[in-house]
Motif scaffolding. Sequence first.
Motif, PDB file in Angstrom:
ATOM      1  N   ILE A   1     -47.769 -31.246  -2.041  1.00 46.15           N
ATOM      2  CA  ILE A   1     -48.579 -31.548  -0.851  1.00 46.15           C
ATOM      3  C   ILE A   1     -48.806 -33.052  -0.786  1.00 46.15           C
ATOM      4  O   ILE A   1     -49.369 -33.647  -1.711  1.00 46.15           O
ATOM      5  N   LYS A   2     -48.340 -33.648   0.301  1.00 43.53           N
ATOM      6  CA  LYS A   2     -48.440 -35.102   0.455  1.00 43.53           C
ATOM      7  C   LYS A   2     -49.219 -35.432   1.719  1.00 43.53           C
ATOM      8  O   LYS A   2     -48.895 -34.931   2.800  1.00 43.53           O
ATOM      9  N   ASN A   3     -50.257 -36.253   1.582  1.00 43.97           N
ATOM     10  CA  ASN A   3     -51.103 -36.632   2.721  1.00 43.97           C
ATOM     11  C   ASN A   3     -51.640 -35.411   3.464  1.00 43.97           C
ATOM     12  O   ASN A   3     -51.690 -35.372   4.693  1.00 43.97           O
ATOM     13  N   GLY A   4     -51.982 -34.373   2.704  1.00 41.51           N
ATOM     14  CA  GLY A   4     -52.559 -33.183   3.298  1.00 41.51           C
ATOM     15  C   GLY A   4     -51.570 -32.235   3.934  1.00 41.51           C
ATOM     16  O   GLY A   4     -51.966 -31.227   4.527  1.00 41.51           O
ATOM     17  N   THR A   5     -50.257 -32.527   3.807  1.00 46.90           N
ATOM     18  CA  THR A   5     -49.226 -31.695   4.435  1.00 46.90           C
ATOM     19  C   THR A   5     -48.246 -31.193   3.387  1.00 46.90           C
ATOM     20  O   THR A   5     -47.836 -31.956   2.499  1.00 46.90           O
ATOM     21  N   LEU A   6     -47.867 -29.908   3.490  1.00 47.55           N
ATOM     22  CA  LEU A   6     -46.872 -29.350   2.576  1.00 47.55           C
ATOM     23  C   LEU A   6     -45.545 -30.069   2.778  1.00 47.55           C
ATOM     24  O   LEU A   6     -44.992 -30.102   3.876  1.00 47.55           O
ATOM     25  N   ASN A   7     -45.038 -30.663   1.694  1.00 47.08           N
ATOM     26  CA  ASN A   7     -43.848 -31.508   1.772  1.00 47.08           C
ATOM     27  C   ASN A   7     -42.606 -30.853   1.170  1.00 47.08           C
ATOM     28  O   ASN A   7     -41.495 -31.072   1.630  1.00 47.08           O
ATOM     29  N   GLU A   8     -42.818 -30.033   0.130  1.00 53.81           N
ATOM     30  CA  GLU A   8     -41.660 -29.452  -0.561  1.00 53.81           C
ATOM     31  C   GLU A   8     -42.087 -28.220  -1.346  1.00 53.81           C
ATOM     32  O   GLU A   8     -43.192 -28.146  -1.870  1.00 53.81           O
ATOM     33  N   ILE A   9     -41.194 -27.222  -1.372  1.00 51.80           N
ATOM     34  CA  ILE A   9     -41.391 -26.042  -2.200  1.00 51.80           C
ATOM     35  C   ILE A   9     -40.160 -25.894  -3.093  1.00 51.80           C
ATOM     36  O   ILE A   9     -39.034 -25.922  -2.609  1.00 51.80           O
ATOM     37  N   SER A  10     -40.371 -25.757  -4.387  1.00 52.30           N
ATOM     38  CA  SER A  10     -39.244 -25.542  -5.297  1.00 52.30           C
ATOM     39  C   SER A  10     -39.521 -24.328  -6.178  1.00 52.30           C
ATOM     40  O   SER A  10     -40.648 -24.117  -6.622  1.00 52.30           O
ATOM     41  N   VAL A  11     -38.478 -23.520  -6.375  1.00 50.09           N
ATOM     42  CA  VAL A  11     -38.602 -22.300  -7.170  1.00 50.09           C
ATOM     43  C   VAL A  11     -37.493 -22.284  -8.205  1.00 50.09           C
ATOM     44  O   VAL A  11     -36.306 -22.429  -7.865  1.00 50.09           O
ATOM     45  N   ASP A  12     -37.858 -22.116  -9.475  1.00 50.09           N
ATOM     46  CA  ASP A  12     -36.862 -21.989 -10.534  1.00 50.09           C
ATOM     47  C   ASP A  12     -36.446 -20.525 -10.641  1.00 50.09           C
ATOM     48  O   ASP A  12     -37.239 -19.664 -11.023  1.00 50.09           O
ATOM     49  N   LEU A  13     -35.179 -20.241 -10.274  1.00 52.95           N
ATOM     50  CA  LEU A  13     -34.684 -18.860 -10.252  1.00 52.95           C
ATOM     51  C   LEU A  13     -34.028 -18.440 -11.565  1.00 52.95           C
ATOM     52  O   LEU A  13     -33.597 -17.299 -11.700  1.00 52.95           O
ATOM     53  N   ALA A  14     -33.962 -19.346 -12.537  1.00 50.15           N
ATOM     54  CA  ALA A  14     -33.287 -19.039 -13.799  1.00 50.15           C
ATOM     55  C   ALA A  14     -33.868 -17.812 -14.514  1.00 50.15           C
ATOM     56  O   ALA A  14     -33.104 -17.037 -15.110  1.00 50.15           O
ATOM     57  N   PRO A  15     -35.198 -17.589 -14.492  1.00 52.77           N
ATOM     58  CA  PRO A  15     -35.714 -16.394 -15.181  1.00 52.77           C
ATOM     59  C   PRO A  15     -35.156 -15.084 -14.661  1.00 52.77           C
ATOM     60  O   PRO A  15     -35.204 -14.059 -15.361  1.00 52.77           O
ATOM     61  N   LEU A  16     -34.616 -15.080 -13.433  1.00 57.53           N
ATOM     62  CA  LEU A  16     -34.077 -13.847 -12.872  1.00 57.53           C
ATOM     63  C   LEU A  16     -32.665 -13.549 -13.355  1.00 57.53           C
ATOM     64  O   LEU A  16     -32.144 -12.460 -13.143  1.00 57.53           O
ATOM     65  N   ALA A  17     -32.029 -14.526 -14.004  1.00 54.92           N
ATOM     66  CA  ALA A  17     -30.645 -14.357 -14.469  1.00 54.92           C
ATOM     67  C   ALA A  17     -30.624 -14.340 -15.991  1.00 54.92           C
ATOM     68  O   ALA A  17     -31.550 -14.800 -16.661  1.00 54.92           O
ATOM     69  N   ASP A  18     -29.535 -13.799 -16.532  1.00 54.70           N
ATOM     70  CA  ASP A  18     -29.375 -13.765 -17.993  1.00 54.70           C
ATOM     71  C   ASP A  18     -28.757 -15.079 -18.449  1.00 54.70           C
ATOM     72  O   ASP A  18     -27.592 -15.157 -18.844  1.00 54.70           O
ATOM     73  N   THR A  19     -29.552 -16.136 -18.388  1.00 52.65           N
ATOM     74  CA  THR A  19     -29.064 -17.453 -18.785  1.00 52.65           C
ATOM     75  C   THR A  19     -29.712 -17.867 -20.090  1.00 52.65           C
ATOM     76  O   THR A  19     -30.703 -17.289 -20.538  1.00 52.65           O
ATOM     77  N   ALA A  20     -29.134 -18.896 -20.695  1.00 54.59           N
ATOM     78  CA  ALA A  20     -29.680 -19.389 -21.953  1.00 54.59           C
ATOM     79  C   ALA A  20     -31.075 -19.950 -21.735  1.00 54.59           C
ATOM     80  O   ALA A  20     -31.390 -20.480 -20.675  1.00 54.59           O
TER      81      ALA A  20
END
Length: 217
Positions: free
Chosen positions: A168-187
Amino acid sequence: MALKVSGPDSDLLEYRQVDDWAYLRAGVKPLEEAVGSQLPAPEDLPPDATDLKQVLGGGWVKMPADSLTKNTPGQESSPSAIPSAQARQKKVLNGLQRLINREVQLKDTGTEGGAEHITATAPFRTLLTGLFDELRPLAADFPQGANLPTSKGLKDVPDKKITADFAIKNGTLNEISVDLAPLADTAKGDKSTLVLRIGKGDQATTPPGPPRSTWTH
């Protein structure tokens, strides 16, 4: 409004709505690469499939904006038989609020790069199932043929916890990031981050040149 889905090299899908008209086109080759299969060639389709030929040829298809949500014959219901759209939306919003309060853990993680960061963590399948359940009252507003997944259909979705980071920058939502690695069988330690950046968009305009086809559905 305008919506565009792009791959690394080109556009996969683009949709625009200007006044009472909607415009749609697809990047056929990028879509084939994305889904891993070949789409039919326009010349292989029946002569009366003009709209589909237009889409598979990479051209724009023009249609009335309300044609995507208008009921087909036989689906009409009396106004008293179903709640108003406003009532359905209010019910959905209330349900989503309860779902978030119940399942999502929020945490203030401080400031970075001039933006405040808040994380939201939740079990993926539980949240996804609850989300679709709460959206069902809006099904009457969806385009014909659009069906929401059921809890049975989502039983194979991993129920591991995932975390979304909201910047949230200057009171406005600027970016959303989601780490999807937990959903896969990755190291352990691997990351696969999906990022949505929010900014001022361009004015939606009618595509250049009149589309050669008009959706007749």
